[in-house]
Design an enzyme around this catalytic site. Sequence first.
Site, PDB file in Angstrom:
ATOM      1  N   GLY A 190       0.817  -1.204   0.000  1.00 26.23           N
ATOM      2  CA  GLY A 190       0.000   0.000   0.000  1.00 26.23           C
ATOM      3  C   GLY A 190       0.848   1.250   0.000  1.00 26.23           C
ATOM      4  O   GLY A 190       1.560   1.531   0.960  1.00 26.23           O
ATOM      5  N   ALA A 191       0.780   2.009  -1.094  1.00 22.86           N
ATOM      6  CA  ALA A 191       1.573   3.238  -1.216  1.00 22.86           C
ATOM      7  C   ALA A 191       0.731   4.448  -0.873  1.00 22.86           C
ATOM      8  O   ALA A 191       0.727   5.450  -1.576  1.00 22.86           O
ATOM      9  CB  ALA A 191       2.137   3.365  -2.636  1.00 22.86           C
ATOM     10  N   VAL A 193      -0.709   7.039   2.559  1.00 20.69           N
ATOM     11  CA  VAL A 193      -0.062   7.903   3.546  1.00 20.69           C
ATOM     12  C   VAL A 193       0.743   7.089   4.551  1.00 20.69           C
ATOM     13  O   VAL A 193       1.932   7.338   4.770  1.00 20.69           O
ATOM     14  CB  VAL A 193      -1.119   8.760   4.281  1.00 20.69           C
ATOM     15  CG1 VAL A 193      -0.455   9.578   5.386  1.00 20.69           C
ATOM     16  CG2 VAL A 193      -1.841   9.676   3.301  1.00 20.69           C
ATOM     17  N   GLU A 213       2.136  -1.637  -4.577  1.00 17.69           N
ATOM     18  CA  GLU A 213       0.865  -0.914  -4.695  1.00 17.69           C
ATOM     19  C   GLU A 213       0.011  -1.543  -5.801  1.00 17.69           C
ATOM     20  O   GLU A 213       0.482  -1.761  -6.913  1.00 17.69           O
ATOM     21  CB  GLU A 213       1.123   0.559  -5.005  1.00 17.69           C
ATOM     22  CG  GLU A 213      -0.090   1.372  -5.392  1.00 17.69           C
ATOM     23  CD  GLU A 213      -1.188   1.367  -4.353  1.00 17.69           C
ATOM     24  OE1 GLU A 213      -2.336   1.070  -4.723  1.00 17.69           O
ATOM     25  OE2 GLU A 213      -0.891   1.649  -3.170  1.00 17.69           O
ATOM     26  N   SER A 279      -0.739  -1.604   4.726  1.00 13.85           N
ATOM     27  CA  SER A 279      -1.449  -0.316   4.878  1.00 13.85           C
ATOM     28  C   SER A 279      -2.358  -0.117   3.670  1.00 13.85           C
ATOM     29  O   SER A 279      -2.053   0.648   2.763  1.00 13.85           O
ATOM     30  CB  SER A 279      -0.447   0.833   5.008  1.00 13.85           C
ATOM     31  OG  SER A 279       0.463   0.840   3.920  1.00 13.85           O
ATOM     32  N   ARG A 282      -8.475   1.710   5.991  1.00 15.14           N
ATOM     33  CA  ARG A 282      -9.058   1.499   7.308  1.00 15.14           C
ATOM     34  C   ARG A 282     -10.564   1.295   7.185  1.00 15.14           C
ATOM     35  O   ARG A 282     -11.183   1.727   6.208  1.00 15.14           O
ATOM     36  CB  ARG A 282      -8.748   2.687   8.224  1.00 15.14           C
ATOM     37  CG  ARG A 282      -7.243   2.909   8.423  1.00 15.14           C
ATOM     38  CD  ARG A 282      -6.959   4.073   9.344  1.00 15.14           C
ATOM     39  NE  ARG A 282      -7.420   3.829  10.699  1.00 15.14           N
ATOM     40  CZ  ARG A 282      -6.732   3.142  11.607  1.00 15.14           C
ATOM     41  NH1 ARG A 282      -5.552   2.610  11.309  1.00 15.14           N
ATOM     42  NH2 ARG A 282      -7.210   2.966  12.828  1.00 15.14           N
ATOM     43  N   ASP A 322     -13.956   9.192  11.668  1.00 18.20           N
ATOM     44  CA  ASP A 322     -13.688   8.058  10.782  1.00 18.20           C
ATOM     45  C   ASP A 322     -14.861   7.098  10.657  1.00 18.20           C
ATOM     46  O   ASP A 322     -14.940   6.334   9.695  1.00 18.20           O
ATOM     47  CB  ASP A 322     -12.485   7.257  11.294  1.00 18.20           C
ATOM     48  CG  ASP A 322     -11.161   7.940  11.036  1.00 18.20           C
ATOM     49  OD1 ASP A 322     -11.163   9.100  10.586  1.00 18.20           O
ATOM     50  OD2 ASP A 322     -10.105   7.313  11.296  1.00 18.20           O
ATOM     51  N   ALA A 330      -7.862  13.366  11.064  1.00 15.47           N
ATOM     52  CA  ALA A 330      -8.099  13.813  12.431  1.00 15.47           C
ATOM     53  C   ALA A 330      -8.733  15.196  12.463  1.00 15.47           C
ATOM     54  O   ALA A 330      -9.656  15.448  13.249  1.00 15.47           O
ATOM     55  CB  ALA A 330      -6.781  13.808  13.215  1.00 15.47           C
ATOM     56  N   HIS A 454      10.523  38.041   3.451  1.00 17.63           N
ATOM     57  CA  HIS A 454      11.701  37.556   2.717  1.00 17.63           C
ATOM     58  C   HIS A 454      12.889  37.470   3.673  1.00 17.63           C
ATOM     59  O   HIS A 454      13.138  38.399   4.447  1.00 17.63           O
ATOM     60  CB  HIS A 454      12.043  38.506   1.568  1.00 17.63           C
ATOM     61  CG  HIS A 454      13.308  38.130   0.849  1.00 17.63           C
ATOM     62  ND1 HIS A 454      13.345  37.098  -0.064  1.00 17.63           N
ATOM     63  CD2 HIS A 454      14.573  38.615   0.934  1.00 17.63           C
ATOM     64  CE1 HIS A 454      14.592  36.986  -0.519  1.00 17.63           C
ATOM     65  NE2 HIS A 454      15.352  37.898   0.078  1.00 17.63           N
TER      66      HIS A 454
END
Length: 475
Positions: A190-191, A193, A213, A279, A282, A322, A330, A454
């Site tokens: 799983g690529a 986060v 992936e 990963s 979820r 979630d 979050a 700057h």
Amino acid sequence: MSKNFDVVVIGGGPGGYIAAIRAAQLGFSTACIDEWTNAKNGPAPGGTCTNVGCIPSKALLQSSEHYEHAGHAFADHGIEVKGLAMNVGQMLARKETIVKQNNDGILYLFKKNKVTFFHGRGSFVKGDANGYEIKVAGATEETITGKHIIVATGSNPRALPNAAFDEKLILSNTGALAIDSVPKKLGVIGAGVIGLEMGSVWRRLGSEVTVLEALPAFLGAVDEQIAKEAHKLFVKQGLAISLGVKIGSITAGKKDVTVEYTDDKGNAQKAVFDKLIVSIGRVPNTIGLNAEGVGLKLDERGFIAVDGDCKTSLPNVWAVGDVVRGPMLAHKAEEEGVAVAERIAGQHGHVNFNTIPWVIYTSPEIAWVGKTEQQLKAEGVAYKAGTFPFMANGRARALGDTSGMVKFLADAKTDEILGVHIIGPMASELISEAVVAMEFRASSEDIARICHAHPSLSEATKEAALAVDKRSLNF
């Protein structure tokens, strides 16, 4: 102690504890139930984010980045380091200290705001519009009642079929944050986060990391130009990334894990890893909530069904974070928690999903808000684009980190900002200016006309806005 409350929040993660605090601020008698437990069996509120997610992962990312800088970048500054070594145990201990500080901080905030905290698992018993009985199963079992219930039970890592997490060889985010020595070969399925962040941590510390992936495109949710730049930089750093793979069998031995898969050309492949991080997303956490017992409706994917105001199918029962639709972030959960508390108070809580920022805390960081270029093309929206590279930014040069760029997308007619995409140093901080601008429906010209300090990285934001009108000044 009273066990009757105006508001009872089930879950003490970002959505839950923030909802409880805001409800208390609005004058409601409020309780929050959370079952997370620390090593000493004490309460550890904060949910996945604080305990095995956002906070500990950033601690490890920071530690590993310091290590990599000491080994590779310090010499450019005239800093000579001899006998460099990584104490993984100390790195993990620091992470745990930071987690505990956050746990304790939430408990302090509960006391400060007079939120009654219950340590245990909360579940529905019975109830109606007049109030709900909630069972708290902890060291002892007790029942409390609430006029309004806010469900904020979060999510759990999704496992691959026939490859259950043992957190020793096959790891979820929990196990990935507790590896006690640097694995020689680390596999990541799983690529996304979590996969990229955890892969980055252990790659910096010396692991040979392979990322597998299933999707044919890298970071498909990210603006394509930014994703291509990220892929190039990550490969250059040493991450081996294979796209379009089909995972076959996963076999855990005594000391390693064998993964059989088919590559993007249809060829059978086999790889052996010391550790394997899975990963692949979820799933909403409704286990033990007794949703079915009170008729709380779930949607076809297992999320608690809610309307645009986070109201569930039951009167005076709300759900946030979630466990409901929308991005599993979050800060999205926090915003929903505040909005729900305010709606209970008769106010007009609001969450704008179009201005929720996204961040991947790799190095370079990736952050964005709003539409991607491919989304605008698919929707037939006429737009203008402007980019500015960090290699032309004086502060980035002084930092020694000039990779990446800032990209603006604006409406071709009105010049309203439709999306901002950043890959580069401190992108997670720079994106906030874009969020504010989009929330107030600013144009790219507005940002182009604002004076930026700057030398600063934020000048790249101004320059990208200028580039929308093809008038950047420093590139």
